[in-house]
Design an enzyme around this catalytic site. Sequence first.
Site, PDB file in Angstrom:
ATOM      1  N   ASN A  41       0.835  -1.187   0.000  1.00 24.24           N
ATOM      2  CA  ASN A  41       0.000   0.000   0.000  1.00 24.24           C
ATOM      3  C   ASN A  41       0.882   1.253   0.000  1.00 24.24           C
ATOM      4  OD1 ASN A  41       0.560  -0.856   2.753  1.00 24.24           O
ATOM      5  ND2 ASN A  41      -0.955   0.601   3.490  1.00 24.24           N
ATOM      6  N   GLU A  43       0.190   5.169   0.684  1.00 21.97           N
ATOM      7  CA  GLU A  43      -0.758   6.210   1.085  1.00 21.97           C
ATOM      8  C   GLU A  43      -0.338   7.568   0.558  1.00 21.97           C
ATOM      9  OE1 GLU A  43      -2.156   4.140   5.261  1.00 21.97           O
ATOM     10  OE2 GLU A  43      -0.965   5.962   5.356  1.00 21.97           O
ATOM     11  N   GLU A  54      -2.948  -4.708  -3.204  1.00 16.08           N
ATOM     12  CA  GLU A  54      -3.426  -5.511  -4.326  1.00 16.08           C
ATOM     13  C   GLU A  54      -3.373  -4.717  -5.627  1.00 16.08           C
ATOM     14  OE1 GLU A  54      -5.653  -6.717  -0.558  1.00 16.08           O
ATOM     15  OE2 GLU A  54      -5.059  -4.845  -1.517  1.00 16.08           O
ATOM     16  N   CYS A  88     -10.013  -4.857   0.024  1.00 16.58           N
ATOM     17  CA  CYS A  88     -11.151  -3.937   0.121  1.00 16.58           C
ATOM     18  C   CYS A  88     -12.084  -4.164  -1.077  1.00 16.58           C
ATOM     19  CB  CYS A  88     -10.662  -2.493   0.169  1.00 16.58           C
ATOM     20  SG  CYS A  88     -10.027  -1.864  -1.410  1.00 16.58           S
ATOM     21  N   CYS A  91     -10.509  -3.271  -4.473  1.00 17.21           N
ATOM     22  CA  CYS A  91      -9.497  -4.247  -4.902  1.00 17.21           C
ATOM     23  C   CYS A  91     -10.136  -5.564  -5.308  1.00 17.21           C
ATOM     24  CB  CYS A  91      -8.450  -4.462  -3.810  1.00 17.21           C
ATOM     25  SG  CYS A  91      -7.304  -3.065  -3.719  1.00 17.21           S
TER      26      CYS A  91
END
Length: 133
Positions: A41, A43, A54, A88, A91
Amino acid sequence: MERELFEAARKAMQHAHAPYSEFRVGAALRTVSGKIFAGCNVENASYPEGWCAETSAIAAMVTALPKAERRIKEVAVFAERRASVTPCGGCRQRLAEFGTPQTLIHLCDEDGPVSVLTLGELLPQAFGMKGVG
């Protein structure tokens, strides 16, 4: 799932850029042809402009492979502070773009997979290239 896929997800997680949530996630996917791509990830201060792990792994696959080879067989997801974490909703739909309802999603803790679901179980009504389903 082979250990190699899990280790790729764990290694990717260590490179996560998560200064806001401090929730680092790594993901690795294996294509039908056996190639592994990992992502973490990333951010951004301008929410929601960051990328999930992902999504990063999918981007690596798309960058490296010709269109005909972009089929996902399985995915490992590893988060630093949770026993397991699912992709999520966004994803899940991104994975559906390159996977099938039978694509395996391995939810991992620090020792490896703790559960396995199919993409169809996680996203039973996915949008497809020709509409829903």
